[in-house]
Design a protein around this motif. Sequence first.
Motif, mmCIF file in Angstrom:
data_model
loop_
_atom_site.group_PDB
_atom_site.id
_atom_site.type_symbol
_atom_site.label_atom_id
_atom_site.label_comp_id
_atom_site.label_asym_id
_atom_site.label_seq_id
_atom_site.Cartn_x
_atom_site.Cartn_y
_atom_site.Cartn_z
ATOM 1 N N ARG A 108 0.838 -1.196 0.000
ATOM 2 C CA ARG A 108 0.000 0.000 0.000
ATOM 3 C C ARG A 108 0.872 1.245 0.000
ATOM 4 O O ARG A 108 1.818 1.346 0.780
ATOM 5 C CB ARG A 108 -0.920 0.023 1.211
ATOM 6 C CG ARG A 108 -2.062 -0.992 1.175
ATOM 7 C CD ARG A 108 -2.862 -0.902 2.457
ATOM 8 N NE ARG A 108 -3.379 0.440 2.663
ATOM 9 C CZ ARG A 108 -4.624 0.821 2.384
ATOM 10 N NH1 ARG A 108 -5.479 -0.047 1.870
ATOM 11 N NH2 ARG A 108 -5.026 2.046 2.613
ATOM 12 N N MET B 135 -5.772 9.545 1.190
ATOM 13 C CA MET B 135 -4.945 8.851 0.215
ATOM 14 C C MET B 135 -4.373 9.849 -0.783
ATOM 15 O O MET B 135 -5.016 10.819 -1.161
ATOM 16 C CB MET B 135 -5.753 7.789 -0.508
ATOM 17 C CG MET B 135 -6.235 6.668 0.404
ATOM 18 S SD MET B 135 -4.890 5.740 1.171
ATOM 19 C CE MET B 135 -4.222 4.893 -0.252
ATOM 20 N N ASP C 250 0.258 4.153 1.151
ATOM 21 C CA ASP C 250 0.275 4.933 2.385
ATOM 22 C C ASP C 250 1.150 4.297 3.466
ATOM 23 O O ASP C 250 1.317 4.874 4.548
ATOM 24 C CB ASP C 250 -1.142 5.198 2.901
ATOM 25 C CG ASP C 250 -2.002 3.956 3.016
ATOM 26 O OD1 ASP C 250 -1.582 2.888 2.554
ATOM 27 O OD2 ASP C 250 -3.112 4.052 3.575
ATOM 28 N N GLN D 235 -8.297 8.470 8.200
ATOM 29 C CA GLN D 235 -8.256 8.412 6.746
ATOM 30 C C GLN D 235 -8.773 9.680 6.084
ATOM 31 O O GLN D 235 -8.390 9.986 4.951
ATOM 32 C CB GLN D 235 -9.083 7.219 6.269
ATOM 33 C CG GLN D 235 -8.954 6.906 4.797
ATOM 34 C CD GLN D 235 -7.615 6.264 4.460
ATOM 35 O OE1 GLN D 235 -7.333 5.178 4.895
ATOM 36 N NE2 GLN D 235 -6.789 6.957 3.693
ATOM 37 N N THR E 46 -8.595 6.317 -3.531
ATOM 38 C CA THR E 46 -7.409 6.737 -4.269
ATOM 39 C C THR E 46 -7.717 7.044 -5.722
ATOM 40 O O THR E 46 -7.109 7.938 -6.318
ATOM 41 C CB THR E 46 -6.341 5.625 -4.212
ATOM 42 O OG1 THR E 46 -6.156 5.218 -2.864
ATOM 43 C CG2 THR E 46 -5.015 6.115 -4.756
ATOM 44 N N SER F 92 -7.290 3.477 9.258
ATOM 45 C CA SER F 92 -7.564 3.707 7.842
ATOM 46 C C SER F 92 -8.921 3.157 7.425
ATOM 47 O O SER F 92 -9.373 3.410 6.304
ATOM 48 C CB SER F 92 -6.470 3.068 6.972
ATOM 49 O OG SER F 92 -6.568 1.654 6.993
#
Length: 405
Positions: free
Chosen positions: A20, A193, A22, A170, A315, A120
Amino acid sequence: MHSKPLSIAFIVRDPLPPIRADVLTLFGAEMPRYGIATELVGQSGSNAPQPWHAGGMHVVGSLASRFASVLAPLWDLFGLVRAWRRARPDCIQVRDKIASGLLGRMAAALLGVPFVYWMSFPIVEGFEARRDDLARGNRLLWLAHALRAALSRLVIYRLVLPGARHIFVQSESMASWLAAKGFDRARMTAVPMGVDAALFDRARIRPVDDARLNGRRVVIYLGRVARARRSEFLFDVAAQLRERMPEVLLVIAGDAPSNDEMAWMRGEIGRRGLSQHVLLTGWLPQGAALGYAVRAEVGLSPIPRGTLYDVSSPTKLVEYLALGIPSVANDIPDQQLVIDDSGAGLCVPMQAHDFAEATLRLLRDKELAAAFAARGPAWVRANRTYGILGQRVAEAYQHILSRNA
């Protein structure tokens, strides 16, 4: 930031090595710029080849194990000990784990360092959704999931989050949602994101050479598909586009979480007679997926409304904007914010008619589409690259850890 490098022991739910962005980009590339090293702790489960140069990686156990959900806290404890032996942490951070969140809070108290939680996804509410899905099925299985959800709610909201010096969330919507539950908004930092600016530089991406796209008005959906995401909605949109503009081709560049779900998606395409109007690629390397994206005229980002997704930060919309693709997104809070702030797309309710109408508008109005395409990349560079987000996160750590210096 500090005179000496900082070290974060970071227990993650996602498989290691990380895939990922992030985690991989934010902690692997951006945090070291601010003198912050990360000791990752978690279970194996990905085939990512990247070594972890931003600190250490302590993999104990495997997510492929049938006992992973039970043994993960014990594995994380062993991993945390390994991380501590390598570098005494300046804080302990846990992402999206409940039992290990409690473990992390206790370990932080024992070591006299701050405990930080990274949320998240509303994991408890996810457990409750799974429980509700089973309401008409096996009663014993339902009871097991109900007990897990109830215990998880008690642990995360009564024991874990109250002990966190700081909570990374998030989205701004998630911060407001937690604040409504009684948690101090001042102890939260929203980290939506973002994208890697270099990877999403359109000038560096080679358009895919696929004859099936030639002569078509290409519309793109990037990302995973699944029944839980109501991915059949894309077929509803494609059916309406076919009626109004037969040369439209919807490219779904993504995979499903299982072979069964992918088979279901392909079956739906055939059943609806959309095989000439929907191209489902399956899994693609990122470079290939972006090669399809840059051949598209419009990007779609439908995200179901509800507790689980209203606090999310998708995203794909930001990726479209970074690539200069005019976009149509629905009105979950983060997407509404991005569209309103960037002026690079249209935000409509998640109804097939509304999505089709907005898509057709962009396909027909070249001046509007060109204006949206021009605004997107500049907005992303100013707001949603991991360079920008990394600075925000590093400043939060400076505040968190300065009280412990």
